[in-house]
Design a protein around this motif. Structure first.
Motif, PDB file in Angstrom:
ATOM      1  N   PRO B 170       0.850  -1.184  -0.198  1.00  0.00           N
ATOM      2  CA  PRO B 170       0.111  -0.028   0.005  1.00  0.00           C
ATOM      3  C   PRO B 170       1.063   1.080   0.115  1.00  0.00           C
ATOM      4  N   SER B 172       0.231   3.824   1.414  1.00  0.00           N
ATOM      5  CA  SER B 172       0.214   4.551   2.626  1.00  0.00           C
ATOM      6  C   SER B 172       1.496   4.276   3.422  1.00  0.00           C
ATOM      7  N   LEU B 173       2.172   2.986   2.950  1.00  0.00           N
ATOM      8  CA  LEU B 173       3.353   2.687   3.815  1.00  0.00           C
ATOM      9  C   LEU B 173       4.438   3.735   3.404  1.00  0.00           C
ATOM     10  N   GLU B 175       3.911   6.659   2.492  1.00  0.00           N
ATOM     11  CA  GLU B 175       3.624   8.254   2.992  1.00  0.00           C
ATOM     12  C   GLU B 175       3.831   8.063   4.551  1.00  0.00           C
ATOM     13  N   ALA B 176       3.708   6.885   5.155  1.00  0.00           N
ATOM     14  CA  ALA B 176       3.810   6.844   6.494  1.00  0.00           C
ATOM     15  C   ALA B 176       5.086   7.068   6.959  1.00  0.00           C
ATOM     16  N   ALA B 177       6.194   6.394   5.934  1.00  0.00           N
ATOM     17  CA  ALA B 177       7.684   6.560   6.034  1.00  0.00           C
ATOM     18  C   ALA B 177       8.107   7.705   5.843  1.00  0.00           C
ATOM     19  N   LYS B 178       7.313   8.837   4.738  1.00  0.00           N
ATOM     20  CA  LYS B 178       7.584   9.849   4.455  1.00  0.00           C
ATOM     21  C   LYS B 178       7.646  10.776   5.818  1.00  0.00           C
ATOM     22  N   VAL B 179       6.617  10.806   6.182  1.00  0.00           N
ATOM     23  CA  VAL B 179       6.176  11.615   7.388  1.00  0.00           C
ATOM     24  C   VAL B 179       7.099  11.077   8.637  1.00  0.00           C
ATOM     25  N   ASP B 180       7.423   9.959   8.780  1.00  0.00           N
ATOM     26  CA  ASP B 180       8.486   9.555   9.798  1.00  0.00           C
ATOM     27  C   ASP B 180       9.837  10.052   9.486  1.00  0.00           C
ATOM     28  N   VAL B 191      11.774   0.083   3.679  1.00  0.00           N
ATOM     29  CA  VAL B 191      10.229  -0.445   3.500  1.00  0.00           C
ATOM     30  C   VAL B 191      10.089  -1.200   2.202  1.00  0.00           C
TER      31      VAL B 191
END
Ligand SMILES: Nc1ncnc2c1ncn2[C@@H]1O[C@H](COP(=O)(O)OP(=O)(O)O)[C@@H](O)[C@H]1O
Ligand SMILES: [Mg+2]
Lengths: 380, 282
Positions: B170, B172-173, B175-180, B191
């Motif tokens: 997905p 969103s993984l 994106e989550a990493a980007k925000v992280d 990832v």
């Protein structure tokens, strides 16, 4: 800690779809603001623009004092909780939470301290060495929260974080989220399409429709003084009842009857839509003059214990404005299913509830009625 | 309920299948340990047991078997790793980045793949010759040159396969990493790549085995005996006076293929799993 300012924010997707139009408001420091609206209204888009996952095509977003339009997500000092949690499947719960801290070069001790602390608060300490796939939905949700908490960001962004949970768990997590915010006091922007969630969680609630901000207010204010028909119909469950008619001579005339209008509403303002909340009906103790109530044909009666929901019909064609049409669609209904008569719901004392099939006059607290322009939907 | 009779029938079918599959294998094993070293005399049950055929492979100065074995491993390993690296990077771009010509590029990769590489033999030959004039290390009769050609070879299909797999991870993984706080390179390494590992493993093995057995391109591009791959060497082997040395040939074939067979036996479960599962389970 920081406030988030929206200043004339708009979004046009590369394909040409306009998702957000001229949104301006601010989320105060430490405030929990819920963005609510029907599916597809642009809530996620707005949230993702704050996160830096979508380009801001118009206007300006500031976090703290800084314009973040051109700041990459990692430098915005925000943490996000995704609808599908977006946990890294190949990492343990611990590593999921530690990932962002490692990338930010925190010391091992500090990472350990923060992860353990967050795990303790969220009660997931015993799962720290598990992979996400070995967790239940509720536990995954907590891990997703934990990943945001450990970063100690200046703002949390949450996109329907509870929508993948079953109803019971959702209610439980909702109150835990509220407690968590009371404890951390981190500025939070929270997206949901569930107005109950919005009302219970938000310090303030922002209602969005088709990319346009309708109203931002405290939940009670939103409920009591909706700025327009859309907000009035969207907030509240069961929803506000609407009837079309006109105002003249101190009366609202809806065709099948009249109701007194106590407020000063300019006569001749043309066709209006009156809104009556279900709880503003009552079952009269004696006979009631028809002008103080509505002639109702009682249908289904739902006994809820604390009160009863009385579904009834009145002998007037249902009013249909663009706003009402959209509200119906959001509720999964269709204008063609409305029928000949206006369907309404009253919330009354369970002991006084009428029986299905009764014909009676239901009392209306007419001073609590709302009036909206039929053309614009704006409150009068 | 399956009746006993049909179980018995199935077993008989199975054993016949196994017999057909293993007969040549057993034959060649027995030939490799048979002291009587000629084709006519060889049979399923060897007349004795000897490792002379194996030993002989390593001390015949005319047949640099050891070099061939090393060459094959070197080339196949480097080729498979390089192929994987390029294909994974290309797949990441095709799966995650939106750039002009993305669709066309993806289609192009597949279309090019439709034409077998040997259609371009002459072109490849002259290209390498030309490269060799500028950079002798990459010209004809060099392993680097051969690798260059191999790297171009299977990337298209592998890219497609890996991209399909990455598409199941997905977004969103990312994106989550980007925000992280992860850069695109870090997202890829930390990832996407770990989640793509099953299919990468499979592609590595398949590419490795393919290159290990590749004969056509190698024999066009490599000239000197000490540069030969095992597949080439064995072929020369079987054409030369060595063909008479049936035992030695058999021993060479077994030594060459044993590692491959072993790999397959160990990894078969992952191979099947890697080709069918998606990136994110449960
Ligand atoms: N990547 C995209 N490209 C084009 N249009 C999009 C994209 N993402 C969302 N949209 C459109 O923008 C509108 C708002 O979407 P979204 O913000 O996801 O709504 P919500 O979260 O309120 O359900 C929708 O009409 C949707 O179709
Ligand atoms: Mg959304």
């Amino acid at each position: 800690m920081a406030e988030i300012h929206f200043d004339g924010v708009g979004k046009i997707y590369p394909g040409g779809t306009r998702a957000i139009t001229d949104v301006s408001f601010e989320i105060h420091d430490g405030e929990f603001v819920v963005l609510v609206g029907p599916s597809g209204c642009g809530k996620s888009t707005l949230l993702r623009m704050v996160a830096g996952l979508e380009e801001i095509t118009e206007g300006e977003i500031r976090i703290g004092d800084r314009v973040v339009n051109d700041v990459p997500p990692k430098d915005r000092d925000i943490a996000m909780v995704f609808q599908n949690y977006a946990l890294y499947p190949h990492m343990t719960v611990y590593d999921n939470m530690a990932f962002g801290l490692k990338l930010r070069k925190f010391s091992k001790d500090e990472i350990e301290r923060r992860v353990q602390e967050a795990a303790r608060v969220l009660e997931i300490t015993e799962y720290l060495q598990r992979k996400p796939k070995a967790l239940s939905g509720g536990q995954r949700q907590r891990v997703a929260m934990g990943r945001a908490i450990v970063r100690e960001p200046s703002a949390f962004l949450m996109d329907e974080p509870l929508s993948n949970l079953d109803a019971k768990l959702r209610v439980q997590m909702r109150s835990e989220l509220g407690l968590l915010h009371a404890r951390l006091k981190t500025t939070t922007m929270y997206v949901t399409h569930d107005q109950v969630e919005a009302m219970t969680l938000g310090d303030r609630v922002a209602v969005i429709r088709k990319g346009v901000l309708q109203q931002v207010d405290a939940p009670q204010e939103l409920y009591k003084n909706p700025a327009n028909l859309f907000v009035a119909g969207f907030i509240g469950s069961p929803a506000m009842n609407f009837i079309g008619g006109s105002v003249s001579g101190g009366h609202f005339d809806y065709g099948a009857g009249k109701l007194p209008v106590t407020r000063d509403i300019a006569a001749g303002s043309g066709r209006v839509v009156a809104g009556i909340r279900p709880e503003h009906f009552f079952v009269p103790e004696g006979e009631l003059h028809p002008d103080q109530g509505m002639e109702a044909e009682v249908g289904l009666v739902e006994q809820l214990g604390s009160d009863a929901l009385v579904h009834f019909e009145i002998d007037v064609a249902p009013v249909l404005t663009p706003d009402i049409r959209e509200l119906l669609e959001d509720a999964g209904e269709d204008a063609s299913s409305l029928g000949e008569k206006t369907k309404m719901v009253a919330r009354v004392d369970p002991l006084a509830a009428p029986r299905p099939g009764d014909r009676m006059v239901l009392g209306v607290e007419s001073d609590k009625m709302h009036f909206f322009s039929e053309d614009t939907g704006e409150v009068i | 309920m399956i009746s006993r009779r049909s179980v018995t029938l199935r077993h008989i079918g199975l054993w016949i299948g196994i017999f057909f599959a293993l007969y040549p294998v057993v034959w060649i094993i027995s030939a490799s340990v048979n002291p009587v070293d000629n084709l006519a005399a060889s049979r399923l049950i060897p007349e004795g047991l000897t490792l002379d055929n194996y030993r002989g492979l390593f001390d015949d100065p005319l047949v640099p078997f050891r070099d061939w074995l090393i060459n094959s491993w070197k080339i196949s390993l480097a080729g498979a790793i390089g192929n994987l690296a390029l294909a994974a990077l290309a797949a990441y771009s095709f799966s995650r980045l939106r750039f002009r010509g993305r669709r066309a590029g993806l289609l192009g990769l597949l279309l090019v793949q439709v034409f077998p590489q040997f259609l371009g033999f002459i072109a490849i030959f002259f290209t390498l010759q030309a490269i060799g004039e500028v950079a002798p290390g990459f010209g004809l009769d060099t392993h680097a040159g051969l690798l260059l050609v191999y790297l171009g070879g299977a990337i298209g299909f592998n890219t497609y396969l890996i991209k399909g797999f990455m598409d199941t991870v997905p977004i969103s993984l990312d994106e989550a990493a980007k925000v992280d706080g992860a850069s695109p390179a870090l997202i890829f390494w930390r990832v996407i790549l770990p989640l793509t590992r099953p299919v990468l493993g499979v592609i590595f093995i398949i590419t490795f085995v393919g290159l290990y057995g590749e004969l056509l391109l190698a024999s066009v591009l490599l000239r000197s005996a000490e540069n030969f791959t095992l597949a080439m060497g064995l072929q020369q082997f079987s054409l030369s006076e060595y063909a008479a040395k049936w035992g030695a040939l058999s021993a060479a074939a077994i030594l060459g293929s044993a590692p491959i067979v072993a790999t397959f036996l160990v990894a078969q479960k992952q191979i099947v799993g890697g080709l069918t599962q998606g990136g994110v389970k449960g």
